[in-house]
Design a protein around this motif. Sequence first.
Motif, PDB file in Angstrom:
ATOM      1  N   THR A   1       0.829  -1.336  -0.028  1.00  0.00           N
ATOM      2  CA  THR A   1       0.237   0.066   0.017  1.00  0.00           C
ATOM      3  C   THR A   1       0.767   1.131  -0.109  1.00  0.00           C
ATOM      4  O   THR A   1       1.968   1.187   0.445  1.00  0.00           O
ATOM      5  N   PHE A   2       0.164   2.331  -0.581  1.00  0.00           N
ATOM      6  CA  PHE A   2       0.926   3.611  -0.524  1.00  0.00           C
ATOM      7  C   PHE A   2       0.400   4.465   0.782  1.00  0.00           C
ATOM      8  O   PHE A   2      -0.735   4.435   1.039  1.00  0.00           O
ATOM      9  N   ASP A   3       1.290   5.042   1.552  1.00  0.00           N
ATOM     10  CA  ASP A   3       0.796   5.657   2.803  1.00  0.00           C
ATOM     11  C   ASP A   3       1.458   7.014   2.676  1.00  0.00           C
ATOM     12  O   ASP A   3       2.640   7.510   2.186  1.00  0.00           O
ATOM     13  N   LEU A   4       0.602   8.004   3.179  1.00  0.00           N
ATOM     14  CA  LEU A   4       1.163   9.292   3.412  1.00  0.00           C
ATOM     15  C   LEU A   4       1.219   9.600   4.670  1.00  0.00           C
ATOM     16  O   LEU A   4       0.638   9.086   5.498  1.00  0.00           O
ATOM     17  N   VAL A   5       2.667  10.228   5.055  1.00  0.00           N
ATOM     18  CA  VAL A   5       3.063  10.672   6.465  1.00  0.00           C
ATOM     19  C   VAL A   5       3.222  12.042   6.495  1.00  0.00           C
ATOM     20  O   VAL A   5       3.995  12.641   5.599  1.00  0.00           O
ATOM     21  N   VAL A   6       2.475  12.602   7.468  1.00  0.00           N
ATOM     22  CA  VAL A   6       2.664  14.066   7.509  1.00  0.00           C
ATOM     23  C   VAL A   6       3.076  14.352   8.920  1.00  0.00           C
ATOM     24  O   VAL A   6       2.499  13.907   9.838  1.00  0.00           O
ATOM     25  N   SER A   7       4.286  15.101   8.923  1.00  0.00           N
ATOM     26  CA  SER A   7       4.856  15.488  10.302  1.00  0.00           C
ATOM     27  C   SER A   7       4.358  16.863  10.398  1.00  0.00           C
ATOM     28  O   SER A   7       4.607  17.938   9.538  1.00  0.00           O
ATOM     29  N   LEU A   8       3.755  17.235  11.658  1.00  0.00           N
ATOM     30  CA  LEU A   8       3.196  18.537  11.809  1.00  0.00           C
ATOM     31  C   LEU A   8       4.035  19.410  12.668  1.00  0.00           C
ATOM     32  O   LEU A   8       5.000  18.959  13.373  1.00  0.00           O
ATOM     33  N   LYS A   9       3.817  20.568  12.823  1.00  0.00           N
ATOM     34  CA  LYS A   9       4.946  21.719  13.482  1.00  0.00           C
ATOM     35  C   LYS A   9       3.920  22.744  14.004  1.00  0.00           C
ATOM     36  O   LYS A   9       2.792  22.753  13.551  1.00  0.00           O
ATOM     37  N   GLU A  10       4.388  23.531  15.166  1.00  0.00           N
ATOM     38  CA  GLU A  10       3.564  24.453  15.561  1.00  0.00           C
ATOM     39  C   GLU A  10       2.164  23.922  15.880  1.00  0.00           C
ATOM     40  O   GLU A  10       1.038  24.821  15.580  1.00  0.00           O
ATOM     41  N   PHE A  11       2.065  22.919  16.622  1.00  0.00           N
ATOM     42  CA  PHE A  11       0.735  22.357  16.690  1.00  0.00           C
ATOM     43  C   PHE A  11       0.582  21.721  18.011  1.00  0.00           C
ATOM     44  O   PHE A  11       1.259  20.843  18.501  1.00  0.00           O
ATOM     45  N   ASP A  12      -0.201  22.229  18.974  1.00  0.00           N
ATOM     46  CA  ASP A  12      -0.505  21.793  20.117  1.00  0.00           C
ATOM     47  C   ASP A  12      -1.591  20.674  20.395  1.00  0.00           C
ATOM     48  O   ASP A  12      -2.791  21.155  20.351  1.00  0.00           O
ATOM     49  N   LEU A  13      -1.293  19.559  20.525  1.00  0.00           N
ATOM     50  CA  LEU A  13      -2.039  18.329  20.637  1.00  0.00           C
ATOM     51  C   LEU A  13      -2.989  18.338  21.951  1.00  0.00           C
ATOM     52  O   LEU A  13      -3.803  17.424  22.235  1.00  0.00           O
ATOM     53  N   SER A  14      -2.315  19.186  23.136  1.00  0.00           N
ATOM     54  CA  SER A  14      -3.288  19.178  24.067  1.00  0.00           C
ATOM     55  C   SER A  14      -4.510  19.830  23.909  1.00  0.00           C
ATOM     56  O   SER A  14      -5.399  19.775  24.889  1.00  0.00           O
ATOM     57  N   LYS A  15      -4.654  20.723  22.947  1.00  0.00           N
ATOM     58  CA  LYS A  15      -5.854  21.374  23.040  1.00  0.00           C
ATOM     59  C   LYS A  15      -6.694  20.657  22.057  1.00  0.00           C
ATOM     60  O   LYS A  15      -6.501  20.000  20.835  1.00  0.00           O
ATOM     61  N   ALA A  16      -8.031  20.434  22.662  1.00  0.00           N
ATOM     62  CA  ALA A  16      -9.113  19.691  21.944  1.00  0.00           C
ATOM     63  C   ALA A  16      -9.407  20.018  20.577  1.00  0.00           C
ATOM     64  O   ALA A  16      -9.587  19.230  19.597  1.00  0.00           O
ATOM     65  N   GLU A  17      -9.452  21.269  20.281  1.00  0.00           N
ATOM     66  CA  GLU A  17      -9.694  21.842  19.094  1.00  0.00           C
ATOM     67  C   GLU A  17      -8.463  21.460  18.045  1.00  0.00           C
ATOM     68  O   GLU A  17      -8.984  21.728  16.883  1.00  0.00           O
ATOM     69  N   ASN A  18      -7.658  21.321  18.341  1.00  0.00           N
ATOM     70  CA  ASN A  18      -6.580  20.938  17.540  1.00  0.00           C
ATOM     71  C   ASN A  18      -6.557  19.355  16.986  1.00  0.00           C
ATOM     72  O   ASN A  18      -5.768  19.071  16.152  1.00  0.00           O
ATOM     73  N   LYS A  19      -7.277  18.571  17.568  1.00  0.00           N
ATOM     74  CA  LYS A  19      -7.287  17.170  17.118  1.00  0.00           C
ATOM     75  C   LYS A  19      -7.851  16.992  16.012  1.00  0.00           C
ATOM     76  O   LYS A  19      -8.817  17.653  15.601  1.00  0.00           O
ATOM     77  N   VAL A  20      -7.204  15.974  15.247  1.00  0.00           N
ATOM     78  CA  VAL A  20      -7.607  15.948  13.976  1.00  0.00           C
ATOM     79  C   VAL A  20      -8.469  14.482  13.736  1.00  0.00           C
ATOM     80  O   VAL A  20      -7.688  13.535  14.022  1.00  0.00           O
ATOM     81  N   LYS A  21      -9.681  14.451  13.276  1.00  0.00           N
ATOM     82  CA  LYS A  21     -10.393  13.065  13.129  1.00  0.00           C
ATOM     83  C   LYS A  21     -11.226  13.260  11.918  1.00  0.00           C
ATOM     84  O   LYS A  21     -12.211  13.531  12.152  1.00  0.00           O
ATOM     85  N   GLU A  22     -10.966  12.709  10.922  1.00  0.00           N
ATOM     86  CA  GLU A  22     -11.668  12.953   9.600  1.00  0.00           C
ATOM     87  C   GLU A  22     -11.779  11.793   8.906  1.00  0.00           C
ATOM     88  O   GLU A  22     -10.814  10.988   8.971  1.00  0.00           O
ATOM     89  N   GLU A  23     -12.986  11.389   8.214  1.00  0.00           N
ATOM     90  CA  GLU A  23     -12.988  10.554   7.322  1.00  0.00           C
ATOM     91  C   GLU A  23     -13.021  11.244   6.008  1.00  0.00           C
ATOM     92  O   GLU A  23     -13.530  12.128   5.501  1.00  0.00           O
ATOM     93  N   VAL A  24     -11.967  10.859   5.065  1.00  0.00           N
ATOM     94  CA  VAL A  24     -11.757  11.448   3.867  1.00  0.00           C
ATOM     95  C   VAL A  24     -12.008  10.442   2.564  1.00  0.00           C
ATOM     96  O   VAL A  24     -11.760   9.289   2.596  1.00  0.00           O
ATOM     97  N   VAL A  25     -12.997  11.014   1.756  1.00  0.00           N
ATOM     98  CA  VAL A  25     -13.262  10.240   0.598  1.00  0.00           C
ATOM     99  C   VAL A  25     -12.070  10.502  -0.463  1.00  0.00           C
ATOM    100  O   VAL A  25     -11.545  11.427  -0.824  1.00  0.00           O
ATOM    101  N   LEU A  26     -11.686   9.138  -0.777  1.00  0.00           N
ATOM    102  CA  LEU A  26     -10.339   9.087  -1.944  1.00  0.00           C
ATOM    103  C   LEU A  26     -10.937   9.097  -3.020  1.00  0.00           C
ATOM    104  O   LEU A  26     -11.695   8.271  -3.536  1.00  0.00           O
ATOM    105  N   PRO A  27     -10.721   9.941  -4.190  1.00  0.00           N
ATOM    106  CA  PRO A  27     -11.424  10.319  -5.345  1.00  0.00           C
ATOM    107  C   PRO A  27     -10.977   8.841  -6.136  1.00  0.00           C
ATOM    108  O   PRO A  27     -12.161   8.638  -6.936  1.00  0.00           O
ATOM    109  N   ALA A  28      -9.919   8.390  -6.249  1.00  0.00           N
ATOM    110  CA  ALA A  28      -9.816   6.989  -6.860  1.00  0.00           C
ATOM    111  C   ALA A  28      -9.899   5.777  -6.039  1.00  0.00           C
ATOM    112  O   ALA A  28      -9.557   4.649  -6.722  1.00  0.00           O
ATOM    113  N   GLY A  29     -10.532   5.989  -4.802  1.00  0.00           N
ATOM    114  CA  GLY A  29     -10.520   4.810  -4.059  1.00  0.00           C
ATOM    115  C   GLY A  29      -9.679   4.067  -3.107  1.00  0.00           C
ATOM    116  O   GLY A  29      -8.318   4.723  -3.463  1.00  0.00           O
ATOM    117  N   ARG A  30      -9.645   3.253  -2.566  1.00  0.00           N
ATOM    118  CA  ARG A  30      -8.556   2.699  -1.600  1.00  0.00           C
ATOM    119  C   ARG A  30      -7.658   1.651  -2.538  1.00  0.00           C
ATOM    120  O   ARG A  30      -6.710   1.488  -2.170  1.00  0.00           O
TER     121      ARG A  30
END
Length: 226
Positions: free
Chosen positions: A25-54
Amino acid sequence: MEQKHVQEAIKQARENSKKRNFSQTFDLVVSLKEFDLSKAENKVKEEVVLPAGRGKPVSIGAIAEGELAENAKKAGIEIIVSKADLQKMKDDKKSAKKLVNKVDVFLASPDLMAEVGKTLGPLLGPRDKMPKPVPPTAPLEAFIQRMNMVVNVRTRDQPIVQCLVGTEAMKDEEISQNLMAVLKVLENKLPKGLGNIKAAYVKLTMGKPALIGGSKIQEDSGGGEE
C-alpha cells in the motif's frame, strides 16, 4: 503544494521499494509543527473520501442479528457476529483479537453497541474500528461502496498523521489524486493550514519514504525558515 511534486515523490517511492510477493500500500505520512495536541480543538479526526478509491476492497464485518444480519449476508458481508458470539469473546480474548485484526470496518445493530463496547471496545477503540451503528433497513450496498472509498485521518499522541492513499497496483495519477484530497482536508482542518505541515512523505509498505517537494513544502505554506 503542487501536484507535480506529489507525482515526483510517488515515482521516487516506487523506486525506493523492492518488488514484494504481495501488494503493497501507499501511505501518506505528514509531520506537523507549531501544533498543540493538548488542545481539543486541534485534534484531527476526519473521514476522507479518496477520489480514486482505496485500491483494494475493505474487509467488513457485521455485528448483528435478525433482519440486519440477513441483509448483510445478501450484500456479500461474510463475517457476521451475533450477540452470542460477542458474549463468548468475553472469555476468549484470542478469538476477539483475531476478529479485530481480520476486519477493517465493522457495522453493528444499534441495540448491540453497548455490548460491543464492553466486549470489543478496548481492542476496537485504539484501532479506529468502533462499529458504525446501522438500522436494520439501511441500504448496505451504499455503505459498502463508501467504505471502499474512505480513509480515517487522525492525530494521536504525536504530531504525525499517517494514512493509506492507495496500492502499488494503482496508477501514479490515482495515488496523486488521493494524496492531494487528504492534504486538502488537512489544510482546511489545521489551524494554520499548510503552515502546520513540517514535512510530508509518501511510501510503500516496505519501502523508504520519499519527501514531497523538499523544502518547497515549507516555502509554499509560508512556514519555512529564511
